[in-house]
Motif scaffolding. Sequence first.
Motif, PDB file in Angstrom:
ATOM      1  N   ASN A   6       0.837  -1.207   0.000  1.00  0.00           N
ATOM      2  CA  ASN A   6       0.000   0.000   0.000  1.00  0.00           C
ATOM      3  C   ASN A   6       0.867   1.251   0.000  1.00  0.00           C
ATOM      4  O   ASN A   6       0.632   2.183  -0.754  1.00  0.00           O
ATOM      5  CB  ASN A   6      -0.922  -0.045   1.221  1.00  0.00           C
ATOM      6  CG  ASN A   6      -1.897   1.100   1.259  1.00  0.00           C
ATOM      7  OD1 ASN A   6      -1.496   2.238   1.497  1.00  0.00           O
ATOM      8  ND2 ASN A   6      -3.162   0.812   1.020  1.00  0.00           N
ATOM      9  N   HIS A   7       1.863   1.249   0.883  1.00  0.00           N
ATOM     10  CA  HIS A   7       2.845   2.337   0.879  1.00  0.00           C
ATOM     11  C   HIS A   7       4.075   1.923   1.663  1.00  0.00           C
ATOM     12  O   HIS A   7       4.056   0.955   2.414  1.00  0.00           O
ATOM     13  CB  HIS A   7       2.275   3.647   1.449  1.00  0.00           C
ATOM     14  CG  HIS A   7       1.774   3.562   2.860  1.00  0.00           C
ATOM     15  ND1 HIS A   7       0.465   3.257   3.181  1.00  0.00           N
ATOM     16  CD2 HIS A   7       2.401   3.750   4.052  1.00  0.00           C
ATOM     17  CE1 HIS A   7       0.321   3.262   4.500  1.00  0.00           C
ATOM     18  NE2 HIS A   7       1.475   3.551   5.060  1.00  0.00           N
ATOM     19  N   ILE A   8       5.143   2.677   1.453  1.00  0.00           N
ATOM     20  CA  ILE A   8       6.374   2.572   2.227  1.00  0.00           C
ATOM     21  C   ILE A   8       6.520   3.900   2.946  1.00  0.00           C
ATOM     22  O   ILE A   8       6.373   4.967   2.326  1.00  0.00           O
ATOM     23  CB  ILE A   8       7.578   2.314   1.298  1.00  0.00           C
ATOM     24  CG1 ILE A   8       7.412   0.953   0.608  1.00  0.00           C
ATOM     25  CG2 ILE A   8       8.894   2.373   2.083  1.00  0.00           C
ATOM     26  CD1 ILE A   8       8.314   0.767  -0.584  1.00  0.00           C
ATOM     27  N   HIS A  78      10.693   3.718   7.930  1.00  0.00           N
ATOM     28  CA  HIS A  78       9.977   3.505   9.187  1.00  0.00           C
ATOM     29  C   HIS A  78       9.076   2.274   9.168  1.00  0.00           C
ATOM     30  O   HIS A  78       9.093   1.473  10.088  1.00  0.00           O
ATOM     31  CB  HIS A  78       9.158   4.753   9.527  1.00  0.00           C
ATOM     32  CG  HIS A  78       8.536   4.699  10.876  1.00  0.00           C
ATOM     33  ND1 HIS A  78       7.226   4.341  11.076  1.00  0.00           N
ATOM     34  CD2 HIS A  78       9.063   4.930  12.092  1.00  0.00           C
ATOM     35  CE1 HIS A  78       6.969   4.361  12.378  1.00  0.00           C
ATOM     36  NE2 HIS A  78       8.061   4.704  13.010  1.00  0.00           N
ATOM     37  N   HIS A  79       8.243   2.130   8.139  1.00  0.00           N
ATOM     38  CA  HIS A  79       7.410   0.927   8.046  1.00  0.00           C
ATOM     39  C   HIS A  79       6.992   0.673   6.611  1.00  0.00           C
ATOM     40  O   HIS A  79       7.132   1.528   5.747  1.00  0.00           O
ATOM     41  CB  HIS A  79       6.184   1.004   8.972  1.00  0.00           C
ATOM     42  CG  HIS A  79       5.177   2.071   8.638  1.00  0.00           C
ATOM     43  ND1 HIS A  79       5.215   3.326   9.203  1.00  0.00           N
ATOM     44  CD2 HIS A  79       4.105   2.073   7.808  1.00  0.00           C
ATOM     45  CE1 HIS A  79       4.202   4.038   8.739  1.00  0.00           C
ATOM     46  NE2 HIS A  79       3.508   3.320   7.883  1.00  0.00           N
ATOM     47  N   ILE A  80       6.479  -0.541   6.400  1.00  0.00           N
ATOM     48  CA  ILE A  80       5.900  -0.909   5.118  1.00  0.00           C
ATOM     49  C   ILE A  80       4.453  -1.315   5.378  1.00  0.00           C
ATOM     50  O   ILE A  80       4.163  -1.939   6.401  1.00  0.00           O
ATOM     51  CB  ILE A  80       6.720  -2.029   4.428  1.00  0.00           C
ATOM     52  CG1 ILE A  80       6.172  -2.331   3.036  1.00  0.00           C
ATOM     53  CG2 ILE A  80       6.807  -3.282   5.270  1.00  0.00           C
ATOM     54  CD1 ILE A  80       7.148  -3.106   2.167  1.00  0.00           C
ATOM     55  N   ILE A 129       5.437  -3.394  10.452  1.00  0.00           N
ATOM     56  CA  ILE A 129       4.475  -3.653   9.378  1.00  0.00           C
ATOM     57  C   ILE A 129       3.124  -3.057   9.746  1.00  0.00           C
ATOM     58  O   ILE A 129       2.627  -3.266  10.852  1.00  0.00           O
ATOM     59  CB  ILE A 129       4.333  -5.168   9.124  1.00  0.00           C
ATOM     60  CG1 ILE A 129       5.634  -5.708   8.524  1.00  0.00           C
ATOM     61  CG2 ILE A 129       3.148  -5.461   8.181  1.00  0.00           C
ATOM     62  CD1 ILE A 129       5.643  -7.192   8.287  1.00  0.00           C
ATOM     63  N   GLU A 130       2.569  -2.315   8.806  1.00  0.00           N
ATOM     64  CA  GLU A 130       1.211  -1.808   8.923  1.00  0.00           C
ATOM     65  C   GLU A 130       0.337  -2.631   7.992  1.00  0.00           C
ATOM     66  O   GLU A 130       0.745  -2.920   6.867  1.00  0.00           O
ATOM     67  CB  GLU A 130       1.178  -0.322   8.510  1.00  0.00           C
ATOM     68  CG  GLU A 130      -0.210   0.305   8.565  1.00  0.00           C
ATOM     69  CD  GLU A 130      -0.209   1.786   8.148  1.00  0.00           C
ATOM     70  OE1 GLU A 130       0.801   2.270   7.590  1.00  0.00           O
ATOM     71  OE2 GLU A 130      -1.232   2.458   8.388  1.00  0.00           O
ATOM     72  N   LEU A 131      -0.821  -3.008   8.452  1.00  0.00           N
ATOM     73  CA  LEU A 131      -1.812  -3.663   7.593  1.00  0.00           C
ATOM     74  C   LEU A 131      -2.984  -2.715   7.421  1.00  0.00           C
ATOM     75  O   LEU A 131      -3.453  -2.112   8.391  1.00  0.00           O
ATOM     76  CB  LEU A 131      -2.301  -4.983   8.219  1.00  0.00           C
ATOM     77  CG  LEU A 131      -1.246  -6.063   8.431  1.00  0.00           C
ATOM     78  CD1 LEU A 131      -1.888  -7.289   9.103  1.00  0.00           C
ATOM     79  CD2 LEU A 131      -0.568  -6.466   7.134  1.00  0.00           C
TER      80      LEU A 131
HETATM   81 CO    CO Z   1       1.667   4.027   7.072  1.00  0.00          CO
END
Ligand code: CO
Length: 141
Positions: A6-8, A78-80, A129-131
Amino acid sequence: MLGRVNHIAIAVPDLAAAVKAYRDGFRASVSAPQVLPEHGVTVVFVDAPNTRIELLEPYGEASPIAAFLERNPSGGLHHICYDVEDLVDARDRLTAMGARVLGNGEPKIGAHGNPVLFLHPKDFQGTLIELEEVPPSAENM
Ligand code: CO
């Protein structure tokens, strides 16, 4: 279960400078800044042909990215974030395997108006990780 990237996300100490670098330097399309008080960040999204880059600046006293920027003063990856069709189903399966969800474990509404949650980096190869729950019909947006 795992959907598209979705985004990095990149944490930045100076959002205006980062926007200038992407808009003027890379000639990228950059969204207007969006303050997300519940997440303690101000965000913009940079459009890339195959995904988006989220630039995050701390907002408020207790920003969850403040400590990260103390360790990485010039900013850093920071997150994916991955799309999932059913966030609660994904969470329940992952937590049953021993993975930890940050915060109280309940989804919050993210920058795109969809439910999101974050998984503990120690349970996923050192990567936060973000979902994000994205309905199948919205996946080609
Ligand atoms: Co995010």
